[in-house]
Design an enzyme around this catalytic site. Structure first.
Site, short mmCIF file in Angstrom:
data_model
loop_
_atom_site.label_atom_id
_atom_site.label_comp_id
_atom_site.label_asym_id
_atom_site.label_seq_id
_atom_site.Cartn_x
_atom_site.Cartn_y
_atom_site.Cartn_z
CD GLU A 96 -1.01 -0.18 3.78
OE1 GLU A 96 -1.65 -1.23 3.89
OE2 GLU A 96 -1.01 0.73 4.62
CE LYS B 5 7.32 5.11 5.30
NZ LYS B 5 7.18 6.45 5.81
CG ASP C 201 6.36 12.23 2.91
OD1 ASP C 201 6.63 11.98 4.10
OD2 ASP C 201 7.12 12.87 2.17
CE1 TYR D 59 -0.73 3.54 9.47
CE2 TYR D 59 -0.79 5.45 8.02
CZ TYR D 59 -0.32 4.82 9.15
OH TYR D 59 0.56 5.46 9.96
CE LYS E 62 11.62 6.85 3.87
NZ LYS E 62 11.74 8.25 4.10
CB CYS F 169 20.00 47.51 -1.28
SG CYS F 169 18.36 47.14 -1.94
CB CYS G 30 18.37 46.36 1.97
SG CYS G 30 17.91 48.08 1.71
CB CYS H 79 14.80 49.91 0.29
SG CYS H 79 15.01 48.78 -1.10
S1 IVH Z 1 2.11 1.18 9.14
C1 IVH Z 1 4.04 -0.82 12.72
N1 IVH Z 1 1.27 2.13 6.84
O1 IVH Z 1 5.31 5.63 8.20
C2 IVH Z 1 3.68 -0.18 11.46
N2 IVH Z 1 2.69 3.48 8.18
O2 IVH Z 1 7.94 4.54 9.53
C3 IVH Z 1 3.03 1.12 11.65
N3 IVH Z 1 3.16 5.66 7.21
O3 IVH Z 1 4.88 6.19 11.62
C4 IVH Z 1 2.92 1.95 10.47
N4 IVH Z 1 1.93 5.42 5.39
O4 IVH Z 1 3.60 7.61 9.99
C5 IVH Z 1 2.00 2.35 7.94
N5 IVH Z 1 0.42 2.87 4.80
C6 IVH Z 1 1.14 3.08 5.90
C7 IVH Z 1 1.84 4.29 6.10
C8 IVH Z 1 2.61 4.44 7.25
C9 IVH Z 1 2.73 6.22 6.08
C10 IVH Z 1 4.08 6.28 8.18
C11 IVH Z 1 3.60 6.28 9.59
C12 IVH Z 1 4.63 5.56 10.40
C13 IVH Z 1 5.82 5.60 9.50
C14 IVH Z 1 6.61 4.34 9.70
#
Ligand code: IVH
Length: 669
Positions: free
Chosen positions: A116, A118, A120, A227, A315, A409, A427, A432
């Protein structure tokens, strides 16, 4: 000590200091200056040295801690189940190793996994009891986090009550993000207001959740993706892949797109597929999370000290491209700060053309040894703001020119200085024209006094024609004076004058913010307005008194004191008053959970005694949400005169309708 040990000790000390500084910037200021990748590499180097020279390993090393200190201004909440982090990797080989490892630990079993996005953003944990939201917290150190319930409540996607048969207890986990497009707009506005820009949507989301004032959070384009779960009672789900549907049924915005796989090949294929589509998501993603699907198998795999054995985060690399640095130009800001900007040969990065990038300051240019004519590597950190990350020194032909910050300036030719302890050059000529224009633009901007029609072009003309020489001159403008302006008809002049007139009674915090005092942003302005309740009182305050206010630190306090020590500024404040500027002082109450506003959703319609925005703000400040359309979720409709179709819709849905008088009674409690 051998020479090698000495060298290692020196490097360890240096790395710790650097990492601490980056931690501080990341966790406390939400404004990192290096990429995750660069941070990871510093961290890895330190961990490696500590393992090779065990005498150098100390308990206070940054390698021995997870995350940052929680902010003390928020109440603290202990998570029912700890919030763990994931092992990160940038290599497919390690994903392969991960699957091989779990196969070894659970031999002769099929191990389906879920892949799934990740997200950010910022990890949050929300607790629901019998279907009602009790609180929301940040991750903090994994065990204890900040209580950000009021801030989370401003996010429309967060249900106040769960739908259908809700479990007795549900700790739900997700990631708060800032919408990518909304992020760009926010930064555009901040740029105009000369506020520091957010480096990427994640920092913007983190910065927003750290606000002590939910009214500010409510204006930020935040969303959540849920999630997973933490502690639960009365939840009967055996597979992670079923959790998304389970959460959706309860009313959560859960992960939409995920894959199932039971071999390394399929896992890698899913990771690549995700990489192809993730740019179309409204949130920013920085990787793929691979998790074992069956909760029973997870339990048998268990955890290492920091993270679960049943999951890994892969990543994606940030996209980098090369281009030529054509020139470095210097911009002069509202407070006189000179900022070098890279002019680049236009190049496509992560879907948009980049032709400029900030170089922050002279030190940064020196540190990276950036020269005009260089081939440079551009990275879109968090896919949004371009940064020059490196120089291709091997591509130099010898004609590249070193950059030197101008000693005067570039706009007015006045003296420039470097403040003690600061890297920026300023400046100091307050007359200015560049600064004056920026100051007026800022004063009139949407985030400050909100004077429609007083934009960049208009300000340019007013300053050039010497109709405006300082901020208060705005209130001396007349139709007659403006008749000399280009492309301004009677009607637009009339509109502008009306907008100026309107601005005289804006809330006090907007006026304070609009003055453009160095380091005084929106939230400090709100705190100052609430504390002093008049500009005159603020003007007389000492730095010590100022520092007692939350959100005002030493630097801000000194800056305010200095600002008002200048005779010119004191005069200007007096002049504003003489010219009829009468800012409003709003009663502010801390939203309490038992207020009728807490968690309610409002729609404001029709003509009321003040602009609708003002009503929206009053509602938000008390813990309510404001939406633009009436739906089943609407708790109240505040209806003025000629309410139109919204009133009909509210009646049809059985939504409570209030007139202004009743609303004001409710405000009074
Ligand atoms: S699972 C024990 N699923 O990534 C696992 N984390 O480094 C708990 N994050 O602190 C996290 N998307 O802030 C999980 N689909 C996802 C995620 C996710 C982002 C972040 C989350 C977590 C960090 C883990």
């Amino acid at each position: 000590m051998t020479a090698g040990e000495k060298q290692a000790a020196k490097r360890v000390a240096q790395l710790r200091e650097e990492i601490e500084e980056h931690n501080r910037r990341y966790y406390e200021e939400a404004a990192p200056t290096i990429s995750d990748r660069q941070y990871d590499s510093l961290y890895a180097e330190l961990a490696d040295l500590e393992s090779r020279f065990s005498q150098l390993a100390t308990p206070d090393s940054p390698t021995q801690r997870v995350g940052g200190k929680p902010l003390t201004a928020f109440a603290q909440i202990e998570h029912r189940a700890p919030m763990l982090s994931l092992d990160n990797t940038y290599s497919e080989e390690e994903v392969t190793n991960f699957y091989a490892r779990i196969t070894r630990l659970l031999p002769n079993e099929k191990i389906p996994v879920v892949i799934e996005p990740k997200v950010d953003g910022v990890a949050v944990s929300l607790l629901y009891e019998n279907g009602a939201l009790r609180y929301a917290a940040t991750r903090g150190d994994g065990t204890v986090g900040d209580d950000i319930t009021q801030n989370i409540r401003t996010i429309r996607e967060v249900p106040e009550r769960l739908r259908g048969a809700a479990p007795k207890l549900l700790e739900v986990r997700g990631e708060v993000y800032m919408d990518k497009r909304g992020f760009e707009k926010l930064n555009e506005e901040r740029e105009k207001a000369e506020l520091p820009l957010f480096a990427n949507p994640r920092n913007a989301a983190a910065g927003s959740l750290k606000q002590l004032d939910p009214a500010i959070v409510a204006q930020r384009p935040l969303g959540v993706v849920f999630y997973g779960t933490g502690a639960t009672e009365g939840v009967d789900v055996d597979l992670h892949s079923k959790i998304f549907a389970f959460l959706k049924k309860l009313g959560f915005s859960a992960t939409e797109k995920f894959w199932r796989a039971d071999s390394v090949e399929k896992i890698l294929k899913a990771i690549h597929e995700l990489d192809h589509i993730r740019r179309d998501f409204p949130f920013q993603t920085d990787g793929a999370v691979v998790k074992v699907d069956a909760l029973a198998q997870r339990e048998r795999l268990g955890f290492t000290a920091k993270s679960p054995r049943w999951a890994i985060a892969y990543k994606y690399e940030a996209e980098r491209v090369e281009t030529r640095l054509i020139d470095i130009v210097v911009q002069v800001g509202r407070t006189g700060t000179l900022t070098p900007v890279a002019v680049l040969e236009p190049v496509l990065v992560s879907g948009s053309t980049v032709s400029r990038a900030t170089l922050h300051n002279e030190d940064e240019i020196k540190r990276k040894d950036i020269r005009i004519g260089d081939t440079v590597v551009i990275e879109k950190a968090g896919e949004v703001i371009p940064a020059v990350v490196a120089v291709k020194t091997e591509a130099r032909a010898g004609k590249e020119k070193k950059f030197r910050m101008p000693s005067a300036c570039p706009v007015c030719g006045g003296k420039v200085v470097k403040d003690e302890g600061q890297v920026a050059v300023r400046c100091i000529n307050s007359q200015c024209p560049a600064q004056l224009k920026r100051r007026i633009e800022h004063f009139a901007s949407r985030g400050a006094m909100d004077i429609e029609g007083l934009g960049e072009m208009m300000v340019e003309q007013l300053v050039r024609r010497a109709l405006v020489r300082e901020v208060s001159d705005i209130y001396t403008l007349t139709a007659d004076k403006m008749s000399i302006l280009e492309r301004m008809g009677e009607k637009s002049i009339g509109n502008l004058l009306q907008a100026i007139e309107h601005s005289k009674t804006r809330p006090l915090w907007r006026l304070i913010f609009g003055l453009g005092i160095l380091h005084v942003g929106e939230s400090a302005s709100r705190a100052l307005a609430e504390h002093f309740r008049s500009l005159k009182k603020l003007m007389e305050a000492s730095a010590e008194e100022l520092q007692r206010i939350p959100d005002v630190g030493e630097v801000v306090a000194r800056s305010i004191e200095q600002f008002f020590q200048e005779k010119r500024n004191r005069k200007m404040v007096e002049r504003l008053e003489q010219l009829g500027v009468r800012p409003q002082i709003e009663p502010r109450r801390v939203p309490s959970a038992d207020s009728p506003f807490a968690g309610s959703t409002w729609v404001v319609t029709g003509t009321l005694s003040e602009p609708r925005d003002g009503f929206a703000e009053m509602i938000i400040q008390r813990g309510g949400k404001v939406s633009t359309s009436v739906s089943k979720k609407t708790s109240y409709l505040l209806a003025g005169e000629e309410p139109g179709s919204k009133l009909a819709k509210a009646k049809q849905l059985g939504v409570r309708v209030l007139d202004e008088a009743t609303f004001r009674k409710m405000l009074a409690g």
